[in-house]
Design a protein around this motif. Structure first.
Motif, PDB file in Angstrom:
ATOM      1  N   GLN A  11       0.807  -1.218   0.000  1.00 56.46           N
ATOM      2  CA  GLN A  11       0.000   0.000   0.000  1.00 56.46           C
ATOM      3  C   GLN A  11       0.843   1.272   0.000  1.00 56.46           C
ATOM      4  O   GLN A  11       0.623   2.185  -0.810  1.00 56.46           O
ATOM      5  CB  GLN A  11      -0.947   0.015   1.200  1.00 56.46           C
ATOM      6  N   ALA A  12       1.805   1.350   0.898  1.00 60.92           N
ATOM      7  CA  ALA A  12       2.613   2.578   0.984  1.00 60.92           C
ATOM      8  C   ALA A  12       3.378   2.822  -0.310  1.00 60.92           C
ATOM      9  O   ALA A  12       3.509   3.969  -0.772  1.00 60.92           O
ATOM     10  CB  ALA A  12       3.571   2.498   2.169  1.00 60.92           C
ATOM     11  N   ASP A  15       0.894   3.945  -3.058  1.00 66.59           N
ATOM     12  CA  ASP A  15       0.546   5.346  -2.830  1.00 66.59           C
ATOM     13  C   ASP A  15       1.670   6.270  -3.293  1.00 66.59           C
ATOM     14  O   ASP A  15       1.417   7.331  -3.885  1.00 66.59           O
ATOM     15  CB  ASP A  15       0.258   5.587  -1.346  1.00 66.59           C
ATOM     16  N   ARG A  16       2.891   5.870  -3.020  1.00 70.24           N
ATOM     17  CA  ARG A  16       4.035   6.686  -3.437  1.00 70.24           C
ATOM     18  C   ARG A  16       4.147   6.731  -4.962  1.00 70.24           C
ATOM     19  O   ARG A  16       4.474   7.766  -5.539  1.00 70.24           O
ATOM     20  CB  ARG A  16       5.319   6.133  -2.823  1.00 70.24           C
ATOM     21  N   TYR A  18       1.817   6.745  -7.071  1.00 73.27           N
ATOM     22  CA  TYR A  18       0.816   7.656  -7.622  1.00 73.27           C
ATOM     23  C   TYR A  18       0.802   9.005  -6.906  1.00 73.27           C
ATOM     24  O   TYR A  18      -0.191   9.727  -6.941  1.00 73.27           O
ATOM     25  CB  TYR A  18      -0.564   6.981  -7.630  1.00 73.27           C
ATOM     26  N   SER A  19       1.934   9.331  -6.301  1.00 72.94           N
ATOM     27  CA  SER A  19       2.156  10.643  -5.711  1.00 72.94           C
ATOM     28  C   SER A  19       3.272  11.330  -6.475  1.00 72.94           C
ATOM     29  O   SER A  19       4.451  11.171  -6.145  1.00 72.94           O
ATOM     30  CB  SER A  19       2.538  10.507  -4.228  1.00 72.94           C
ATOM     31  N   HIS A 193      -6.896   1.880  -5.925  1.00 71.46           N
ATOM     32  CA  HIS A 193      -6.326   1.215  -4.748  1.00 71.46           C
ATOM     33  C   HIS A 193      -5.445   2.159  -3.934  1.00 71.46           C
ATOM     34  O   HIS A 193      -4.799   1.715  -2.988  1.00 71.46           O
ATOM     35  CB  HIS A 193      -5.507   0.000  -5.180  1.00 71.46           C
ATOM     36  N   THR A 194      -5.410   3.450  -4.301  1.00 75.69           N
ATOM     37  CA  THR A 194      -4.537   4.401  -3.627  1.00 75.69           C
ATOM     38  C   THR A 194      -5.338   5.483  -2.911  1.00 75.69           C
ATOM     39  O   THR A 194      -6.560   5.575  -3.036  1.00 75.69           O
ATOM     40  CB  THR A 194      -3.596   5.087  -4.641  1.00 75.69           C
ATOM     41  N   TYR A 195      -4.604   6.339  -2.222  1.00 75.44           N
ATOM     42  CA  TYR A 195      -5.193   7.485  -1.529  1.00 75.44           C
ATOM     43  C   TYR A 195      -5.933   8.409  -2.486  1.00 75.44           C
ATOM     44  O   TYR A 195      -6.851   9.142  -2.078  1.00 75.44           O
ATOM     45  CB  TYR A 195      -4.099   8.276  -0.809  1.00 75.44           C
ATOM     46  N   VAL A 196      -5.556   8.388  -3.765  1.00 77.06           N
ATOM     47  CA  VAL A 196      -6.180   9.263  -4.759  1.00 77.06           C
ATOM     48  C   VAL A 196      -7.668   8.977  -4.878  1.00 77.06           C
ATOM     49  O   VAL A 196      -8.468   9.864  -5.207  1.00 77.06           O
ATOM     50  CB  VAL A 196      -5.488   9.081  -6.129  1.00 77.06           C
ATOM     51  N   GLU A 198      -9.839   8.367  -2.576  1.00 74.14           N
ATOM     52  CA  GLU A 198     -10.683   8.785  -1.459  1.00 74.14           C
ATOM     53  C   GLU A 198     -11.759   9.779  -1.871  1.00 74.14           C
ATOM     54  O   GLU A 198     -12.940   9.592  -1.547  1.00 74.14           O
ATOM     55  CB  GLU A 198      -9.809   9.338  -0.331  1.00 74.14           C
TER      56      GLU A 198
END
Length: 309
Positions: A11-12, A15-16, A18-19, A193-196, A198
């Protein structure tokens, strides 16, 4: 250890990936530059702001007229992961493109989570179609309209190149002269599947439906697909996957990796004739020929000749 989420990423790590800001020291530097340079451009280049293309307050476009009639038009769709930024941060390419002989339009749209991604896609399509229908009144040659978008804006532009949303019998490839796609996200399955996700709330069906790379038509207009050198592996993969998928569908695909640029500053090359991307944009717009002379203060003035591509 946490389980894998997508494509071998935890997950981390996903997320990175797609950051995009993970590849730069300070994202605020670029966001400030967008706002400052855009505001300055609007004081120096004649513009009609907040033209309504739809019924919602967010459905507006800023339009910079070309210096002559029957001009090519570059339509720009901003990024910000469908939840940030606006057309007011997107005026700066007009500073070079308008003197070169092009018109420039920056489209606004509603942001997530207030608007669902389906609605955002529909708004951008309406804005683009409004410009097509009003091209003549705007002094634009409707056969010379090129779409451009960065990051989420590149996704939205590619969604506008899909079939099925225009009047019956009309295909985007027959309408648009080409498209410029910068550092885009074209498959939304990993994104969900990422923070995006939300503010977006995409499920598997929505991610599939709104992933333009999964629905490419048989024909695409000429494309410039570009990204910065300082991008994550996933953004590089999304770029490469689209280049591969589009090559057999388009008469011309330019695959550009601008090694000294990143996800955020690549847009500053759009109106720079001395950059690889800027030169490709000018060719797409049918503008060629440039001489430069130094002016007071060591600034550069460009004198342009307008010709066919």
């Amino acid at each position: 250890m946490s389980s894998l989420v997508y494509g071998g990423y935890h997950q981390a790590d996903l997320d990175r990936q797609y950051s995009p800001s993970s590849c730069v020291a300070d994202i605020s530097t670029f966001l400030t530059a967008y706002a400052v340079q855009s505001a300055q451009t609007r004081t120096e280049v004649p513009v009609r702001t907040d033209i309504l293309y739809g019924s919602l307050p967010c459905e507006t476009v800023d339009f910079f007229s070309a210096p002559g009639p029957d001009a090519p038009l570059l339509v720009f769709v901003h990024g910000g992961y469908w939840r940030e930024l606006s057309k007011s941060d997107s005026s700066f390419p007009a500073r070079g493109l308008v003197p070169a002989g092009a018109a420039f339009a920056a489209i606004d749209y509603g942001l997530a989570p207030e608007y669902r991604l389906d609605e955002i896609v529909g708004q951008v399509r309406r804005g683009i179609w409004w410009l097509v229908e009003n091209a003549r009144d705007l002094g634009v040659d409707s056969r010379r309209i090129t779409l451009a978008g960065s990051s989420a804006g590149a996704h939205l532009v590619l969604m506008a190149l899909l079939d099925g949303w225009m009047p019956a019998g009309t295909h985007p490839t027959d309408v648009f002269a080409g498209a410029i796609l910068l550092s885009g996200v074209y498959d939304l399955e990993p994104v969900r599947h990422t923070y995006v996700n939300e503010p977006l709330g995409l499920d598997a069906d929505a991610a599939a439906r709104l992933s333009p790379i999964r629905h490419l038509p048989d024909r695409l207009p000429p494309l410039v697909i570009a990204r910065g050198g300082a991008e994550t592996a996933e953004f590089a993969r999304q770029h490469s996957d689209l280049v591969k998928a589009a090559t057999s569908r388009s008469a011309a695909v330019s695959d550009l990796v601008i090694t000294h640029r990143n996800h955020f500053d690549i847009t500053f090359d759009l109106d720079d004739p001395d950059s690889e991307l800027g030169a490709a944009v000018l060719r797409q717009l049918g503008l060629s020929g440039r001489t430069s002379t130094k002016t007071a203060g060591n600034s550069v003035r460009f004198d342009w000749d307008i010709g066919g591509s």
